[in-house]
Design an enzyme around this catalytic site. Structure first.
Site, mmCIF file in Angstrom:
data_model
loop_
_atom_site.group_PDB
_atom_site.id
_atom_site.type_symbol
_atom_site.label_atom_id
_atom_site.label_comp_id
_atom_site.label_asym_id
_atom_site.label_seq_id
_atom_site.Cartn_x
_atom_site.Cartn_y
_atom_site.Cartn_z
ATOM 1 N N ARG A 142 0.662 105.239 11.215
ATOM 2 C CA ARG A 142 1.705 106.140 10.707
ATOM 3 C C ARG A 142 2.404 106.876 11.851
ATOM 4 N NH1 ARG A 142 1.626 111.506 7.546
ATOM 5 N NH2 ARG A 142 3.626 111.398 6.464
ATOM 6 N N HIS B 265 6.454 106.794 12.624
ATOM 7 C CA HIS B 265 7.246 108.025 12.694
ATOM 8 C C HIS B 265 7.858 108.226 14.074
ATOM 9 C CE1 HIS B 265 5.725 110.307 8.908
ATOM 10 N NE2 HIS B 265 5.848 109.030 8.681
ATOM 11 N N ASP B 266 7.140 107.825 15.123
ATOM 12 C CA ASP B 266 7.716 107.937 16.462
ATOM 13 C C ASP B 266 8.934 107.015 16.581
ATOM 14 O OD1 ASP B 266 7.859 108.804 19.197
ATOM 15 O OD2 ASP B 266 7.137 106.799 19.740
ATOM 16 N N GLY C 175 13.650 106.339 18.344
ATOM 17 C CA GLY C 175 13.088 105.147 18.988
ATOM 18 C C GLY C 175 11.633 105.270 19.395
ATOM 19 N N ASN D 212 5.336 118.978 9.189
ATOM 20 C CA ASN D 212 5.114 117.976 10.247
ATOM 21 C C ASN D 212 4.315 116.757 9.770
ATOM 22 O OD1 ASN D 212 2.556 118.919 10.217
ATOM 23 N ND2 ASN D 212 2.546 119.737 12.292
ATOM 24 N N PRO E 44 11.677 108.164 5.681
ATOM 25 C CA PRO E 44 11.818 107.967 4.238
ATOM 26 C C PRO E 44 11.024 109.016 3.476
ATOM 27 C CG PRO E 44 10.211 106.420 5.101
ATOM 28 C CD PRO E 44 10.744 107.203 6.275
ATOM 29 N N HIS F 17 0.611 100.880 3.655
ATOM 30 C CA HIS F 17 -0.125 101.745 2.731
ATOM 31 C C HIS F 17 -1.340 101.044 2.116
ATOM 32 C CE1 HIS F 17 3.532 104.670 2.118
ATOM 33 N NE2 HIS F 17 3.031 104.719 3.330
ATOM 34 N N THR F 18 -1.747 99.934 2.670
ATOM 35 C CA THR F 18 -3.017 99.322 2.299
ATOM 36 C C THR F 18 -4.188 100.028 2.970
ATOM 37 O OG1 THR F 18 -4.278 97.241 2.209
ATOM 38 C CG2 THR F 18 -2.919 97.561 4.137
ATOM 39 N N THR G 215 -9.627 98.810 -1.762
ATOM 40 C CA THR G 215 -10.180 98.502 -0.427
ATOM 41 C C THR G 215 -9.523 99.450 0.589
ATOM 42 O OG1 THR G 215 -8.494 96.770 -0.103
ATOM 43 C CG2 THR G 215 -10.648 96.052 -0.923
HETATM 44 C C1 HEM Z 1 8.682 103.275 2.175
HETATM 45 C C2 HEM Z 1 8.799 104.480 2.645
HETATM 46 C C3 HEM Z 1 7.615 105.322 2.993
HETATM 47 C C4 HEM Z 1 7.316 106.533 2.457
HETATM 48 C C5 HEM Z 1 8.136 107.298 1.426
HETATM 49 C C6 HEM Z 1 6.071 106.958 3.041
HETATM 50 C C7 HEM Z 1 5.437 108.151 2.764
HETATM 51 C C8 HEM Z 1 4.127 108.447 3.119
HETATM 52 C C9 HEM Z 1 3.424 109.632 2.715
HETATM 53 C C10 HEM Z 1 4.002 110.770 1.897
HETATM 54 C C11 HEM Z 1 2.156 109.535 3.192
HETATM 55 C C12 HEM Z 1 1.025 110.538 3.018
HETATM 56 C C13 HEM Z 1 0.911 111.462 4.219
HETATM 57 C C14 HEM Z 1 -0.135 112.515 4.002
HETATM 58 O O1 HEM Z 1 -0.122 113.153 2.944
HETATM 59 O O2 HEM Z 1 -0.972 112.720 4.900
HETATM 60 C C15 HEM Z 1 2.066 108.292 3.909
HETATM 61 C C16 HEM Z 1 0.938 107.825 4.530
HETATM 62 C C17 HEM Z 1 0.918 106.730 5.352
HETATM 63 N N1 HEM Z 1 2.011 105.956 5.701
HETATM 64 FE FE1 HEM Z 1 3.789 105.949 4.783
HETATM 65 N N2 HEM Z 1 5.637 106.010 3.919
HETATM 66 C C18 HEM Z 1 6.556 104.996 3.938
HETATM 67 C C19 HEM Z 1 6.519 103.884 4.745
HETATM 68 C C20 HEM Z 1 5.549 103.661 5.712
HETATM 69 C C21 HEM Z 1 5.633 102.667 6.751
HETATM 70 C C22 HEM Z 1 6.808 101.749 6.970
HETATM 71 C C23 HEM Z 1 4.476 102.755 7.478
HETATM 72 C C24 HEM Z 1 4.043 101.977 8.697
HETATM 73 C C25 HEM Z 1 4.491 100.799 9.046
HETATM 74 C C26 HEM Z 1 3.660 103.766 6.861
HETATM 75 C C27 HEM Z 1 2.378 104.083 7.229
HETATM 76 C C28 HEM Z 1 1.583 105.013 6.586
HETATM 77 C C29 HEM Z 1 0.155 105.130 6.796
HETATM 78 C C30 HEM Z 1 -0.714 104.225 7.653
HETATM 79 C C31 HEM Z 1 -0.263 106.225 6.032
HETATM 80 C C32 HEM Z 1 -1.691 106.803 5.959
HETATM 81 C C33 HEM Z 1 -1.815 107.878 7.035
HETATM 82 C C34 HEM Z 1 -3.221 108.381 7.235
HETATM 83 O O3 HEM Z 1 -4.147 107.885 6.607
HETATM 84 O O4 HEM Z 1 -3.389 109.306 8.075
HETATM 85 N N3 HEM Z 1 4.362 104.321 5.816
HETATM 86 N N4 HEM Z 1 3.288 107.654 3.858
HETATM 87 C C1 LIG Z 2 1.880 120.934 12.596
HETATM 88 O O1 LIG Z 2 2.641 122.104 12.731
HETATM 89 C C2 LIG Z 2 1.919 123.317 12.629
HETATM 90 C C3 LIG Z 2 2.888 124.445 12.769
HETATM 91 O O2 LIG Z 2 4.126 124.172 12.167
HETATM 92 C C4 LIG Z 2 0.822 123.361 13.725
HETATM 93 O O3 LIG Z 2 0.025 124.518 13.551
HETATM 94 C C5 LIG Z 2 -0.054 122.104 13.654
HETATM 95 O O4 LIG Z 2 -0.962 122.073 14.726
HETATM 96 C C6 LIG Z 2 0.818 120.859 13.684
HETATM 97 N N1 LIG Z 2 0.003 119.670 13.534
HETATM 98 C C7 LIG Z 2 -0.014 118.683 14.435
HETATM 99 C C8 LIG Z 2 -0.894 117.531 14.098
HETATM 100 O O5 LIG Z 2 0.656 118.717 15.438
#
Ligand code: HEM
Ligand SMILES: *[C@@H]1O[C@H](CO)[C@@H](O)[C@H](O)[C@H]1NC(C)=O
Ligand SMILES: *[C@@H]1O[C@H](CO)[C@@H](O)[C@H](O)[C@H]1NC(C)=O
Ligand SMILES: *[C@@H]1O[C@H](CO)[C@@H](O)[C@H](O)[C@H]1NC(C)=O
Length: 335
Positions: free
Chosen positions: A65, A69-70, A75, A97, A167, A197-198, A253
């Site tokens: 993730r 995001h980076d 880029g 964040n 997104p 999201h698997t 899974t």
């Molecule tokens: C289709 C649009 C997408 C939306 C709206 C979206 C949104 C989100 C949201 C809201 C979360 C939960 C974050 C949290 O509550 O901690 C999440 C988790 C995650 N997303 Fe997405 N995402 C999208 C696409 C992607 C893409 C393209 C990738 C990577 C190629 C990705 C990788 C991940 C991963 C791996 C997690 C789990 C993070 C973790 O376990 O720490 N997502 N996403």
């Molecule tokens: C996210 O931002 C908050 C302040 O806005 C900060 O305290 C926290 O450490 C940040 N988390 C990460 C993972 O950088």
């Protein structure tokens, strides 16, 4: 004869024209970029992520993730790793964040520390992120795809640029297609990328709209499997107070990178509204169905689109630098 010869020439013109419109040609990255300057690069990253993932199994999803995001915000240039300072609020402190994983930041820092001892000033944080992500994806069962190297670290990191470049779960498929299209991705590539999201998890606030206030007359999204909705309502009963509560993105899974995400979508087991939307829309449903029945097709598509993602907005020349540490620009004053 003349007609036949003119036709290909015309085609070449049509194809060449848009290319000349775009600014600089894409930088040339190579898999063996560090073979002379840091021959142990691949080994050091691999060993670092193996150790971290075994100690903390959420590292893989967090890092995947973080990488996405980076790349989407200015880029793949590790701008997301920069710390804020008194003159600049950096991407990682965007409000909100995105609850990015501390383990993900840590594994990149760890690899960088070892690499600086082995080949100081040579390896960019952006390359470490791309390589570590691939290694972690394959370590949890996903495909192993080539990672080209030679990215530089970016010189700019602004919290303000985050929101519009990512997104959101409440976007419609139209909006998601437009968003991914604006980053150069096709509909199929969008569906393949969403297969990320698997693995990993989401905090309750990201999906409680589907549980408690779907619309004025129906509190719970009827698309969600009733058993899943019931379980999630318990998990998230207190989500406004206990903001740490979360659920697996793929509850069947959760830690394995496979095609279960797509199988889940077909059974009402998608977690986020944006996940569920992909199985409802006629433009995306056939792709979901293909990936649900054919894991190889998913892995192939995911590999290709991850390679493409890793080239997004890559910095070279004077647009970047090899940072000494991943959380600060070398010339910290210019922040
Ligand atoms: C289709 C649009 C997408 C939306 C709206 C979206 C949104 C989100 C949201 C809201 C979360 C939960 C974050 C949290 O509550 O901690 C999440 C988790 C995650 N997303 Fe997405 N995402 C999208 C696409 C992607 C893409 C393209 C990738 C990577 C190629 C990705 C990788 C991940 C991963 C791996 C997690 C789990 C993070 C973790 O376990 O720490 N997502 N996403
Ligand atoms: C996210 O931002 C908050 C302040 O806005 C900060 O305290 C926290 O450490 C940040 N988390 C990460 C993972 O950088
Ligand atoms: C979508 O969610 C964002 C927060 O992530 C919120 O600011 C926005 O108002 C929401 N849009 C709709 C249409 O609900
Ligand atoms: C709420 O959603 C249900 C199920 O999709 C639908 O039948 C109903 O018409 C919706 N009500 C409103 C007010 O939008």
């Amino acid at each position: 004869m003349a007609m036949a010869a003119a036709l290909p020439a015309l085609l070449v013109l049509c194809i060449a024209f848009p290319l000349t419109q775009s600014a600089a040609p894409p930088p040339v990255l190579r898999e063996d970029y560090y073979s002379k300057t840091c021959p142990d690069f691949q080994k050091i990253v691999r060993e670092t992520v193996n150790t971290k993932q075994m100690a903390n199994p959420v590292t893989a999803s967090g890092t995947l993730r973080l990488f996405f995001h980076d790349c989407m915000v200015t880029g793949c240039d590790a701008s997301l790793l920069i710390n804020s300072n008194h003159v600049n609020k950096a991407e990682r402190d965007a409000e909100p964040n995105q609850s990015l994983s501390g383990d993900a930041y840590e594994v990149i820092t760890k690899a960088k520390t070892t690499l600086e001892l082995t080949c100081p000033g040579v390896v960019s944080c952006a390359d470490i992120m791309a390589e570590a992500t691939r290694d972690l994806v394959s370590m949890v069962g996903g495909p192993f795809y080539p990672v080209k190297l030679g990215r530089l670290d970016g010189l700019v990191s602004k919290a303000d640029s985050v929101y519009e470049n990512l997104p959101r779960t409440n976007q419609t498929v139209d909006e998601l297609i437009e968003y991914f299209g604006s980053k150069g991705f096709t509909v199929e590539e969008m569906v393949a990328l969403s297969g990320a999201h698997t693995i990993g998890f989401s905090h309750c606030k990201e999906f409680t709209g589907r549980l408690f206030n779907y619309n004025k007359t129906t509190p719970t999204d009827p698309d969600m499997h009733p058993k899943l909705a019931e379980g999630l309502k318990k998990t998230c009963a207190n989500f406004e107070k206990d903001t740490s509560m979360s659920a697996f993105n793929d509850m069947i899974t959760p830690g394995k990178f496979d095609n279960m995400y797509y199988q889940n979508l077909k059974r009402g087991l998608g977690l986020l509204a944006s996940d569920n939307a992909l199985v409802k829309d006629p433009r995306t449903r056939p792709i979901v169905e293909l990936f649900a029945r054919d894991q190889e097709a998913f892995f192939k598509a995911f590999s290709k689109v991850m390679e493409k993602t890793g080239l997004f907005g890559v910095k070279t020349g004077k647009d970047g630098e090899v940072r000494r540490r991943c959380d600060a620009l070398n010339n910290a004053i210019s922040a």
